[in-house]
Design a protein around this motif. Structure first.
Motif, PDB file in Angstrom:
ATOM      1  N   ILE A  97       0.823  -1.226   0.000  1.00 47.88           N
ATOM      2  CA  ILE A  97       0.000   0.000   0.000  1.00 47.88           C
ATOM      3  C   ILE A  97       0.854   1.272   0.000  1.00 47.88           C
ATOM      4  N   PRO A  98       1.873   1.382   0.863  1.00 47.43           N
ATOM      5  CA  PRO A  98       2.630   2.642   0.846  1.00 47.43           C
ATOM      6  C   PRO A  98       3.419   2.856  -0.442  1.00 47.43           C
ATOM      7  N   ILE A  99       3.802   1.791  -1.108  1.00 42.80           N
ATOM      8  CA  ILE A  99       4.557   1.953  -2.352  1.00 42.80           C
ATOM      9  C   ILE A  99       3.702   2.660  -3.391  1.00 42.80           C
ATOM     10  N   THR A 100       2.413   2.296  -3.445  1.00 45.01           N
ATOM     11  CA  THR A 100       1.523   2.946  -4.415  1.00 45.01           C
ATOM     12  C   THR A 100       1.305   4.420  -4.071  1.00 45.01           C
ATOM     13  N   ILE A 101       1.403   4.762  -2.824  1.00 45.50           N
ATOM     14  CA  ILE A 101       1.218   6.157  -2.401  1.00 45.50           C
ATOM     15  C   ILE A 101       2.512   6.945  -2.572  1.00 45.50           C
ATOM     16  N   ILE A 102       3.620   6.376  -2.134  1.00 42.18           N
ATOM     17  CA  ILE A 102       4.910   7.077  -2.173  1.00 42.18           C
ATOM     18  C   ILE A 102       5.325   7.363  -3.610  1.00 42.18           C
ATOM     19  N   TRP A 103       4.998   6.469  -4.522  1.00 37.26           N
ATOM     20  CA  TRP A 103       5.419   6.653  -5.905  1.00 37.26           C
ATOM     21  C   TRP A 103       4.774   7.888  -6.530  1.00 37.26           C
ATOM     22  N   LYS A 104       3.648   8.336  -5.971  1.00 34.91           N
ATOM     23  CA  LYS A 104       2.956   9.521  -6.491  1.00 34.91           C
ATOM     24  C   LYS A 104       3.420  10.814  -5.833  1.00 34.91           C
ATOM     25  N   LEU A 105       4.263  10.737  -4.799  1.00 33.11           N
ATOM     26  CA  LEU A 105       4.725  11.934  -4.110  1.00 33.11           C
ATOM     27  C   LEU A 105       5.690  12.731  -4.979  1.00 33.11           C
ATOM     28  N   GLN A 106       5.772  14.014  -4.718  1.00 34.38           N
ATOM     29  CA  GLN A 106       6.643  14.922  -5.459  1.00 34.38           C
ATOM     30  C   GLN A 106       8.012  14.991  -4.765  1.00 34.38           C
ATOM     31  N   ILE A 107       8.738  13.873  -4.751  1.00 35.09           N
ATOM     32  CA  ILE A 107      10.082  13.827  -4.188  1.00 35.09           C
ATOM     33  C   ILE A 107      10.995  13.179  -5.212  1.00 35.09           C
ATOM     34  N   SER A 108      12.274  13.259  -4.981  1.00 38.28           N
ATOM     35  CA  SER A 108      13.229  12.731  -5.953  1.00 38.28           C
ATOM     36  C   SER A 108      13.084  11.215  -6.097  1.00 38.28           C
ATOM     37  N   LEU A 109      13.473  10.718  -7.255  1.00 39.14           N
ATOM     38  CA  LEU A 109      13.402   9.282  -7.524  1.00 39.14           C
ATOM     39  C   LEU A 109      14.264   8.504  -6.537  1.00 39.14           C
ATOM     40  N   GLN A 110      15.423   9.042  -6.213  1.00 34.28           N
ATOM     41  CA  GLN A 110      16.320   8.383  -5.270  1.00 34.28           C
ATOM     42  C   GLN A 110      15.637   8.200  -3.912  1.00 34.28           C
ATOM     43  N   ARG A 111      14.958   9.243  -3.442  1.00 32.65           N
ATOM     44  CA  ARG A 111      14.260   9.165  -2.165  1.00 32.65           C
ATOM     45  C   ARG A 111      13.066   8.209  -2.259  1.00 32.65           C
ATOM     46  N   VAL A 113      12.807   5.522  -4.123  1.00 34.99           N
ATOM     47  CA  VAL A 113      13.345   4.160  -4.102  1.00 34.99           C
ATOM     48  C   VAL A 113      13.775   3.784  -2.690  1.00 34.99           C
ATOM     49  N   ALA A 114      14.426   4.716  -1.996  1.00 38.63           N
ATOM     50  CA  ALA A 114      14.879   4.435  -0.631  1.00 38.63           C
ATOM     51  C   ALA A 114      13.698   4.151   0.286  1.00 38.63           C
ATOM     52  N   ILE A 115      12.674   4.979   0.219  1.00 40.67           N
ATOM     53  CA  ILE A 115      11.505   4.795   1.082  1.00 40.67           C
ATOM     54  C   ILE A 115      10.772   3.501   0.726  1.00 40.67           C
ATOM     55  N   CYS A 116      10.629   3.228  -0.561  1.00 37.07           N
ATOM     56  CA  CYS A 116       9.952   1.993  -0.979  1.00 37.07           C
ATOM     57  C   CYS A 116      10.719   0.753  -0.531  1.00 37.07           C
ATOM     58  N   CYS A 117      12.045   0.811  -0.572  1.00 40.72           N
ATOM     59  CA  CYS A 117      12.846  -0.326  -0.090  1.00 40.72           C
ATOM     60  C   CYS A 117      12.641  -0.533   1.402  1.00 40.72           C
ATOM     61  N   LEU A 118      12.631   0.560   2.158  1.00 40.83           N
ATOM     62  CA  LEU A 118      12.449   0.440   3.599  1.00 40.83           C
ATOM     63  C   LEU A 118      11.046  -0.035   3.949  1.00 40.83           C
ATOM     64  N   MET A 119      10.050   0.508   3.282  1.00 43.08           N
ATOM     65  CA  MET A 119       8.675   0.068   3.547  1.00 43.08           C
ATOM     66  C   MET A 119       8.454  -1.349   3.025  1.00 43.08           C
ATOM     67  N   GLY A 120       9.243  -1.759   2.063  1.00 41.11           N
ATOM     68  CA  GLY A 120       9.140  -3.109   1.518  1.00 41.11           C
ATOM     69  C   GLY A 120       9.651  -4.190   2.445  1.00 41.11           C
ATOM     70  N   CYS A 121      10.208  -3.814   3.594  1.00 39.51           N
ATOM     71  CA  CYS A 121      10.630  -4.817   4.577  1.00 39.51           C
ATOM     72  C   CYS A 121       9.460  -5.673   5.031  1.00 39.51           C
ATOM     73  N   GLY A 122       8.254  -5.160   4.841  1.00 39.20           N
ATOM     74  CA  GLY A 122       7.063  -5.931   5.181  1.00 39.20           C
ATOM     75  C   GLY A 122       6.966  -7.215   4.380  1.00 39.20           C
ATOM     76  N   VAL A 123       7.568  -7.242   3.192  1.00 44.05           N
ATOM     77  CA  VAL A 123       7.577  -8.472   2.392  1.00 44.05           C
ATOM     78  C   VAL A 123       8.362  -9.554   3.129  1.00 44.05           C
ATOM     79  N   PHE A 124       9.493  -9.177   3.730  1.00 45.06           N
ATOM     80  CA  PHE A 124      10.275 -10.151   4.496  1.00 45.06           C
ATOM     81  C   PHE A 124       9.526 -10.585   5.752  1.00 45.06           C
TER      82      PHE A 124
END
Length: 195
Positions: A97-111, A113-124
């Motif tokens: 869920i947060p990946i779909t929201i964060i990807w629409k935010l007006q922040i740099s691509l690098q940021r 990706v970093a946030i999506c990787c950290l929030m993606g820890c839920g997969v583990f």
């Protein structure tokens, strides 16, 4: 209970990121958070309510001597498998869920990706939760499970939830060690709205 409160922490973080524009998703997240907390609470209650006296859980000789009565162990195992499946599903949902929201935010691509990787820890956490759930049928043995691999799997799952729910500190670590920028580095934790 740590799994339920960990998921609530991640859910509150997602709600904070979403803001007020995603009220339908917010309603689902609140419902899922409440359900997770209720299922964890019920699992604790059922664990201690299944034998009278409770000592029979770790001392099965009491049942053999007729000094204690216990429910069939399959009842507890069935509910534990259900609750574990729900919690593993929630880990996956709280990662996607947060990946779909964060990807629409007006922040740099690098940021992003970093946030999506950290929030993606839920997969583990989901994977470890699924492994743990598959092993929950061992509960029918009513033996001492404190020193089995279930404890280490649960600890890993809780660790992933902790990393995911504390994204401010995780972003600071990410920016300090993975993407070091020594000129602009500060010890003030970064927030999502900084560029």
């Amino acid at each position: 209970m740590a799994l339920g409160t960990g998921k609530a922490s991640v859910a509150f973080l997602i709600l904070r990121i979403m803001g007020k524009s995603f009220w339908r998703r917010a309603f689902l997240i609140y419902g899922a958070m409440i359900a997770s907390f209720v299922f964890c609470s019920l699992a604790i209650i059922l664990t201690f309510a299944q034998c009278r006296p409770v000592e029979a859980l770790w001392n099965p000789s009491l049942v053999e001597m007729g000094k204690a009565r216990c429910w069939p162990p399959a009842r507890q195992a069935d509910f534990s498998v259900f609750a574990g499946s729900w919690l593993a599903f929630m880990d996956l949902a709280m990662a996607i869920i947060p990946i779909t929201i964060i990807w629409k935010l007006q922040i740099s691509l690098q940021r992003k990706v970093a946030i999506c990787c950290l929030m993606g820890c839920g997969v583990f956490a989901c994977i470890s939760g699924a492994i743990k759930t598959s092993k929950l049928l061992q509960l029918t043995a009513r033996s001492d499970l404190t020193c089995t691999h279930l404890s280490s799997i649960r600890a890993f799952e809780i660790s992933m939830l902790t990393i995911e729910s504390d994204i401010t500190v995780s972003l600071w670590i990410w920016n300090a060690w993975v993407i070091p920028d020594k000129e602009n580095f500060s010890f003030i934790p970064l927030t999502l709205d900084q560029e």
